[in-house]
Motif scaffolding. Structure first.
Motif, PDB file in Angstrom:
ATOM      1  N   LYS A 241       0.831  -1.205   0.000  1.00 51.67           N
ATOM      2  CA  LYS A 241       0.000   0.000   0.000  1.00 51.67           C
ATOM      3  C   LYS A 241       0.865   1.255   0.000  1.00 51.67           C
ATOM      4  O   LYS A 241       0.676   2.151  -0.816  1.00 51.67           O
ATOM      5  CB  LYS A 241      -0.948   0.012   1.212  1.00 51.67           C
ATOM      6  CG  LYS A 241      -1.882  -1.195   1.280  1.00 51.67           C
ATOM      7  CD  LYS A 241      -2.820  -1.139   2.478  1.00 51.67           C
ATOM      8  CE  LYS A 241      -2.139  -1.186   3.818  1.00 51.67           C
ATOM      9  NZ  LYS A 241      -1.443  -2.459   4.113  1.00 51.67           N
ATOM     10  N   GLY A 242       1.820   1.303   0.929  1.00 55.04           N
ATOM     11  CA  GLY A 242       2.680   2.484   1.028  1.00 55.04           C
ATOM     12  C   GLY A 242       3.500   2.697  -0.232  1.00 55.04           C
ATOM     13  O   GLY A 242       3.674   3.825  -0.700  1.00 55.04           O
ATOM     14  N   THR A 243       3.982   1.607  -0.799  1.00 57.83           N
ATOM     15  CA  THR A 243       4.787   1.677  -2.023  1.00 57.83           C
ATOM     16  C   THR A 243       3.971   2.268  -3.167  1.00 57.83           C
ATOM     17  O   THR A 243       4.422   3.185  -3.864  1.00 57.83           O
ATOM     18  CB  THR A 243       5.273   0.261  -2.394  1.00 57.83           C
ATOM     19  OG1 THR A 243       6.054  -0.249  -1.311  1.00 57.83           O
ATOM     20  CG2 THR A 243       6.101   0.270  -3.674  1.00 57.83           C
TER      21      THR A 243
ATOM     22  N   SER B  81      -1.965   8.255   5.546  1.00 55.48           N
ATOM     23  CA  SER B  81      -1.617   6.946   6.091  1.00 55.48           C
ATOM     24  C   SER B  81      -1.755   7.023   7.606  1.00 55.48           C
ATOM     25  O   SER B  81      -0.986   7.719   8.268  1.00 55.48           O
ATOM     26  CB  SER B  81      -0.177   6.587   5.714  1.00 55.48           C
ATOM     27  OG  SER B  81       0.303   5.572   6.582  1.00 55.48           O
ATOM     28  N   THR B  82      -2.755   6.320   8.150  1.00 55.92           N
ATOM     29  CA  THR B  82      -2.945   6.362   9.609  1.00 55.92           C
ATOM     30  C   THR B  82      -1.734   5.746  10.310  1.00 55.92           C
ATOM     31  O   THR B  82      -1.355   6.190  11.389  1.00 55.92           O
ATOM     32  CB  THR B  82      -4.257   5.663  10.015  1.00 55.92           C
ATOM     33  OG1 THR B  82      -4.407   4.452   9.261  1.00 55.92           O
ATOM     34  CG2 THR B  82      -5.438   6.564   9.754  1.00 55.92           C
ATOM     35  N   GLY B  83      -1.096   4.754   9.670  1.00 51.15           N
ATOM     36  CA  GLY B  83       0.116   4.163  10.251  1.00 51.15           C
ATOM     37  C   GLY B  83       1.227   5.204  10.352  1.00 51.15           C
ATOM     38  O   GLY B  83       1.874   5.340  11.399  1.00 51.15           O
TER      39      GLY B  83
ATOM     40  N   ASP C 190      -4.549   5.299   3.034  1.00 49.31           N
ATOM     41  CA  ASP C 190      -3.642   4.141   3.052  1.00 49.31           C
ATOM     42  C   ASP C 190      -3.694   3.542   4.458  1.00 49.31           C
ATOM     43  O   ASP C 190      -3.255   4.172   5.408  1.00 49.31           O
ATOM     44  CB  ASP C 190      -2.225   4.622   2.680  1.00 49.31           C
ATOM     45  CG  ASP C 190      -1.120   3.657   3.093  1.00 49.31           C
ATOM     46  OD1 ASP C 190      -1.419   2.517   3.502  1.00 49.31           O
ATOM     47  OD2 ASP C 190       0.059   4.058   3.012  1.00 49.31           O
ATOM     48  N   GLY C 191      -4.271   2.358   4.570  1.00 46.49           N
ATOM     49  CA  GLY C 191      -4.346   1.709   5.890  1.00 46.49           C
ATOM     50  C   GLY C 191      -5.523   2.182   6.720  1.00 46.49           C
ATOM     51  O   GLY C 191      -5.596   1.925   7.917  1.00 46.49           O
ATOM     52  N   PHE C 192      -6.423   2.861   6.108  1.00 41.96           N
ATOM     53  CA  PHE C 192      -7.669   3.335   6.734  1.00 41.96           C
ATOM     54  C   PHE C 192      -8.737   3.352   5.663  1.00 41.96           C
ATOM     55  O   PHE C 192      -8.425   3.779   4.540  1.00 41.96           O
ATOM     56  CB  PHE C 192      -7.499   4.749   7.308  1.00 41.96           C
ATOM     57  CG  PHE C 192      -8.791   5.348   7.783  1.00 41.96           C
ATOM     58  CD1 PHE C 192      -9.216   5.147   9.083  1.00 41.96           C
ATOM     59  CD2 PHE C 192      -9.618   6.068   6.903  1.00 41.96           C
ATOM     60  CE1 PHE C 192     -10.436   5.684   9.505  1.00 41.96           C
ATOM     61  CE2 PHE C 192     -10.834   6.587   7.331  1.00 41.96           C
ATOM     62  CZ  PHE C 192     -11.234   6.395   8.638  1.00 41.96           C
TER      63      PHE C 192
ATOM     64  N   GLU D 236       8.499 -12.500   4.108  1.00 40.02           N
ATOM     65  CA  GLU D 236       9.765 -12.163   3.457  1.00 40.02           C
ATOM     66  C   GLU D 236       9.829 -10.667   3.101  1.00 40.02           C
ATOM     67  O   GLU D 236      10.853 -10.011   3.269  1.00 40.02           O
ATOM     68  CB  GLU D 236       9.967 -12.998   2.185  1.00 40.02           C
ATOM     69  CG  GLU D 236      11.406 -12.870   1.674  1.00 40.02           C
ATOM     70  CD  GLU D 236      11.576 -13.231   0.216  1.00 40.02           C
ATOM     71  OE1 GLU D 236      10.598 -13.681  -0.421  1.00 40.02           O
ATOM     72  OE2 GLU D 236      12.691 -13.039  -0.297  1.00 40.02           O
ATOM     73  N   ARG D 237       8.713 -10.157   2.642  1.00 42.93           N
ATOM     74  CA  ARG D 237       8.679  -8.725   2.308  1.00 42.93           C
ATOM     75  C   ARG D 237       8.976  -7.864   3.518  1.00 42.93           C
ATOM     76  O   ARG D 237       9.699  -6.885   3.449  1.00 42.93           O
ATOM     77  CB  ARG D 237       7.286  -8.356   1.791  1.00 42.93           C
ATOM     78  CG  ARG D 237       7.104  -8.714   0.362  1.00 42.93           C
ATOM     79  CD  ARG D 237       5.892  -8.009  -0.139  1.00 42.93           C
ATOM     80  NE  ARG D 237       5.592  -8.439  -1.487  1.00 42.93           N
ATOM     81  CZ  ARG D 237       4.661  -7.916  -2.226  1.00 42.93           C
ATOM     82  NH1 ARG D 237       3.904  -6.949  -1.739  1.00 42.93           N
ATOM     83  NH2 ARG D 237       4.449  -8.344  -3.430  1.00 42.93           N
ATOM     84  N   MET D 238       8.373  -8.238   4.643  1.00 46.75           N
ATOM     85  CA  MET D 238       8.525  -7.402   5.839  1.00 46.75           C
ATOM     86  C   MET D 238       9.943  -7.462   6.372  1.00 46.75           C
ATOM     87  O   MET D 238      10.460  -6.468   6.867  1.00 46.75           O
ATOM     88  CB  MET D 238       7.579  -7.884   6.939  1.00 46.75           C
ATOM     89  CG  MET D 238       6.152  -7.825   6.531  1.00 46.75           C
ATOM     90  SD  MET D 238       5.700  -6.182   6.074  1.00 46.75           S
ATOM     91  CE  MET D 238       4.146  -6.086   6.933  1.00 46.75           C
TER      92      MET D 238
ATOM     93  N   PRO E  47       5.892  -7.571  -9.921  1.00 44.51           N
ATOM     94  CA  PRO E  47       6.911  -6.581  -9.539  1.00 44.51           C
ATOM     95  C   PRO E  47       6.301  -5.192  -9.308  1.00 44.51           C
ATOM     96  O   PRO E  47       5.245  -4.869  -9.877  1.00 44.51           O
ATOM     97  CB  PRO E  47       7.841  -6.554 -10.753  1.00 44.51           C
ATOM     98  CG  PRO E  47       7.617  -7.839 -11.464  1.00 44.51           C
ATOM     99  CD  PRO E  47       6.195  -8.227 -11.189  1.00 44.51           C
ATOM    100  N   VAL E  48       6.973  -4.387  -8.483  1.00 45.77           N
ATOM    101  CA  VAL E  48       6.479  -3.059  -8.110  1.00 45.77           C
ATOM    102  C   VAL E  48       6.025  -2.252  -9.336  1.00 45.77           C
ATOM    103  O   VAL E  48       4.945  -1.653  -9.340  1.00 45.77           O
ATOM    104  CB  VAL E  48       7.576  -2.288  -7.334  1.00 45.77           C
ATOM    105  CG1 VAL E  48       7.178  -0.839  -7.100  1.00 45.77           C
ATOM    106  CG2 VAL E  48       7.871  -2.962  -5.999  1.00 45.77           C
ATOM    107  N   GLU E  49       6.842  -2.246 -10.409  1.00 41.30           N
ATOM    108  CA  GLU E  49       6.547  -1.458 -11.607  1.00 41.30           C
ATOM    109  C   GLU E  49       5.266  -1.935 -12.306  1.00 41.30           C
ATOM    110  O   GLU E  49       4.488  -1.122 -12.821  1.00 41.30           O
ATOM    111  CB  GLU E  49       7.716  -1.553 -12.602  1.00 41.30           C
ATOM    112  CG  GLU E  49       8.835  -0.564 -12.333  1.00 41.30           C
ATOM    113  CD  GLU E  49       8.373   0.889 -12.375  1.00 41.30           C
ATOM    114  OE1 GLU E  49       7.669   1.277 -13.332  1.00 41.30           O
ATOM    115  OE2 GLU E  49       8.697   1.639 -11.430  1.00 41.30           O
TER     116      GLU E  49
END
Ligand code: AP5
Ligand code: ZN
Length: 215
Positions: free
Chosen positions: A13-15, A30-32, A84-86, A118-120, A201-203
């Motif tokens: 989400k953040g990405t 982003s509430t986080g 984002d996250g809310f 793994e991502r985290m 992938p991100v892109e």
């Protein structure tokens, strides 16, 4: 444009938020990130939130709803924003409906639990901006440094494997219901529901999200 990013912890989400805010010129809410800023500032909310976040739980609905209502009343949100996250509970989603916040689109980033840990473990963040990297999948230009400021990147306190597992469980218990809630909203004010495969992938995820939002 008012957009909501929905997805498990670590789904990206953040990405993706960085790309969407740049493309459409809307602020990221982003509430986080807001809670992490409160922790850094040592406010009463920050002290309270830190314990909950480190345990992988959710901060109380009334606190979060109040914080977001205050944020979206700011002038830079007049032309829209990106959540984002809310919302991440039914009560938070219903509070936005009750407040007359009509979303244009909900973007669900779908990633199975197996890929998340793994991502985290490889995530690195620039806390002041919320910019997010991954040592393998999305590395900064200079190892350990933020691309724009050159400042240090850190690991988040809640990215320990045990906490990540707890956060995933909480997601399935309390947030996943929103997939149903938003995909089944009907009527004139119902948002478009866009689901993307977050294992790409991100892109590729970026292209899919931006193209869908431009339609
Ligand atoms: P929050 O900060 O919102 O965390 P989260 O939802 O758990 O999500 P993350 O930020 O961990 O993941 P992300 O989806 O943003 O993924 P990212 O892009 O970083 O919330 C933290 C805590 O605050 C909560 O646990 C709760 O306690 C509290 N809180 C926040 N909001 C709340 C609310 N509304 N109500 C109550 N409590 C609340 O990506 C992850 C990693 O993967 C990165 O390293 C990235 O580089 C990499 N990556 C991204 N995309 C890809 C890809 N396509 N391929 C490979 N790697 C990728
Ligand atoms: Zn995030």
């Amino acid at each position: 444009m008012k957009v909501l990013l929905l997805g498990a912890p670590g789904a990206g989400k953040g990405t993706q938020a960085q790309f969407i805010t740049r493309e459409f010129g809307i602020p990221q809410i982003s509430t986080g990130d807001m809670l992490r800023a409160a922790i850094k500032a040592g406010t009463p909310l920050g002290l309270e939130a830190k314990k909950i976040m480190d345990a992988g739980g959710l901060v109380r609905d009334d606190i979060i709803i109040g914080m977001v209502k205050e944020r979206i009343a700011q002038p830079d949100c007049a032309n829209g924003f990106l959540f984002d996250g809310f919302p991440r509970t039914l009560a938070q989603a219903e509070a936005m409906v009750a407040a007359g916040v009509d979303l244009d689109a909900v973007v669900e980033i779908d990633v199975p639990d197996a890929a998340i840990v793994e991502r985290m473990s490889g995530r690195r963040v620039h806390l002041p901006s919320g910019r997010t990297y991954h040592v393998k999948y999305n590395p900064p230009k200079v190892s350990g440094k933020d691309d724009e400021t050159g400042e240090d990147l850190v690991q988040r306190d809640d990215d320990k494997e045990e906490t990540v597992k707890k956060r995933l469980a909480v997601y399935h218990e309390q947030t996943e219901v929103l997939v149903d809630f938003y995909s089944k909203l009907t009527g004139e004010h119902a948002p478009r529901y866009i689901k993307v495969d977050g294992t790409q992938p991100v892109e590729t995820v970026k292209e899919n999200v931006i193209t869908a939002l431009q339609r």
